[in-house]
Design a protein around this motif. Structure first.
Motif, PDB file in Angstrom:
ATOM      1  N   TYR A  61       0.783  -1.237   0.000  1.00  0.00           N
ATOM      2  CA  TYR A  61       0.000   0.000   0.000  1.00  0.00           C
ATOM      3  C   TYR A  61       0.816   1.290   0.000  1.00  0.00           C
ATOM      4  O   TYR A  61       0.350   2.291  -0.531  1.00  0.00           O
ATOM      5  N   LYS A  62       1.974   1.265   0.596  1.00  0.00           N
ATOM      6  CA  LYS A  62       2.725   2.513   0.745  1.00  0.00           C
ATOM      7  C   LYS A  62       3.866   2.666  -0.261  1.00  0.00           C
ATOM      8  O   LYS A  62       4.187   3.774  -0.664  1.00  0.00           O
ATOM      9  N   MET A  63       4.469   1.559  -0.646  1.00  0.00           N
ATOM     10  CA  MET A  63       5.607   1.629  -1.556  1.00  0.00           C
ATOM     11  C   MET A  63       5.275   1.070  -2.940  1.00  0.00           C
ATOM     12  O   MET A  63       6.076   1.187  -3.854  1.00  0.00           O
ATOM     13  N   ILE A  64       4.121   0.469  -3.076  1.00  0.00           N
ATOM     14  CA  ILE A  64       3.634  -0.102  -4.334  1.00  0.00           C
ATOM     15  C   ILE A  64       4.726  -0.944  -5.010  1.00  0.00           C
ATOM     16  O   ILE A  64       5.052  -0.787  -6.173  1.00  0.00           O
ATOM     17  N   ASP A  65       5.292  -1.839  -4.230  1.00  0.00           N
ATOM     18  CA  ASP A  65       6.279  -2.787  -4.738  1.00  0.00           C
ATOM     19  C   ASP A  65       5.663  -4.175  -4.570  1.00  0.00           C
ATOM     20  O   ASP A  65       5.809  -4.820  -3.539  1.00  0.00           O
ATOM     21  N   TYR A  66       4.924  -4.598  -5.592  1.00  0.00           N
ATOM     22  CA  TYR A  66       4.143  -5.824  -5.490  1.00  0.00           C
ATOM     23  C   TYR A  66       5.001  -7.079  -5.338  1.00  0.00           C
ATOM     24  O   TYR A  66       4.587  -8.037  -4.687  1.00  0.00           O
ATOM     25  N   PHE A  78      -4.147  -8.156  -1.765  1.00  0.00           N
ATOM     26  CA  PHE A  78      -3.005  -7.953  -2.652  1.00  0.00           C
ATOM     27  C   PHE A  78      -3.251  -8.632  -4.009  1.00  0.00           C
ATOM     28  O   PHE A  78      -3.013  -8.040  -5.063  1.00  0.00           O
ATOM     29  N   LEU A  79      -3.707  -9.883  -3.972  1.00  0.00           N
ATOM     30  CA  LEU A  79      -3.967 -10.599  -5.226  1.00  0.00           C
ATOM     31  C   LEU A  79      -5.007  -9.867  -6.063  1.00  0.00           C
ATOM     32  O   LEU A  79      -4.862  -9.754  -7.287  1.00  0.00           O
ATOM     33  N   PHE A  80      -6.033  -9.352  -5.420  1.00  0.00           N
ATOM     34  CA  PHE A  80      -7.053  -8.597  -6.138  1.00  0.00           C
ATOM     35  C   PHE A  80      -6.460  -7.319  -6.727  1.00  0.00           C
ATOM     36  O   PHE A  80      -6.631  -7.034  -7.916  1.00  0.00           O
ATOM     37  N   ASP A  81      -5.754  -6.557  -5.908  1.00  0.00           N
ATOM     38  CA  ASP A  81      -5.189  -5.283  -6.359  1.00  0.00           C
ATOM     39  C   ASP A  81      -4.183  -5.454  -7.486  1.00  0.00           C
ATOM     40  O   ASP A  81      -4.044  -4.578  -8.335  1.00  0.00           O
ATOM     41  N   SER A  82      -3.484  -6.581  -7.490  1.00  0.00           N
ATOM     42  CA  SER A  82      -2.487  -6.808  -8.538  1.00  0.00           C
ATOM     43  C   SER A  82      -3.070  -7.521  -9.758  1.00  0.00           C
ATOM     44  O   SER A  82      -2.346  -7.860 -10.691  1.00  0.00           O
TER      45      SER A  82
END
Length: 173
Positions: free
Chosen positions: A53-58, A85-89
């Protein structure tokens, strides 16, 4: 773990930094804590959240979420965070597989699992499956605000369906 209370205290301090939006300091505190307690999975969950959420390093987020689940297999927050996370990515197939693999774990919130599963099916354009899982999400939740979100999702999915798809829902219920 030798000193569970000390690890919890370190986690509490890192959480406090993060909640004060001192993300870098919180991340450093977590890495420092890992040097003392390398098998404490909750630290990895928090690191996963920071990277997600903060660094957007999936890539790093996924690594830490999975380490958290591996090291603390009954820590529900890691499962739920990894699900988001899986959904957002956009990893909907992985999300579906992850939910199906973990659905029987009693410590996980079934309403959340079914809701995320429904969203994945909806975005994969499998509207009948999405509707089915939104119904299961509604059945398995007690949170009023979450119920409103699920009801809204049910209406949205029905509006995306063609006439015959909607008709098939009537015949099933």
């Amino acid at each position: 773990m030798d000193n569970f209370n000390e690890a919890e205290n370190l986690l509490f301090e890192a959480d406090k930094l993060i909640s004060e939006d001192k993300i870098v300091e919180g991340k450093e505190a977590l890495f420092s804590a890992l040097t003392e307690y390398p098998d404490y999975g909750k630290f990895h969950n928090y690191l996963g959240w920071i990277y997600h959420y903060k660094m957007i390093d999936y890539e790093k987020a996924q690594k830490h979420y999975l380490l958290s689940i591996k090291l603390s297999p009954k820590y529900h927050a890691a499962y739920h965070n990894y699900l988001y996370f899986l959904f957002d990515s956009g990893k909907y197939k992985e999300l579906i597989d992850f939910v199906n693999k973990n659905l029987q774990k009693e410590f996980l919130d079934k309403g959340t699992l079914y809701n995320q599963l429904a969203k994945a099916y909806e975005l994969r354009d499998n509207l009948k499956e999405a509707y089915k899982y939104y119904m299961l999400a509604r059945k398995n939740t007690t949170a009023t605000n979450y119920m409103e979100e699920i009801n809204s999702s049910l209406l949205r999915v029905k509006s995306k369906m063609g006439f015959f798809e909607r008709l098939s829902l009537i015949n099933k219920h």
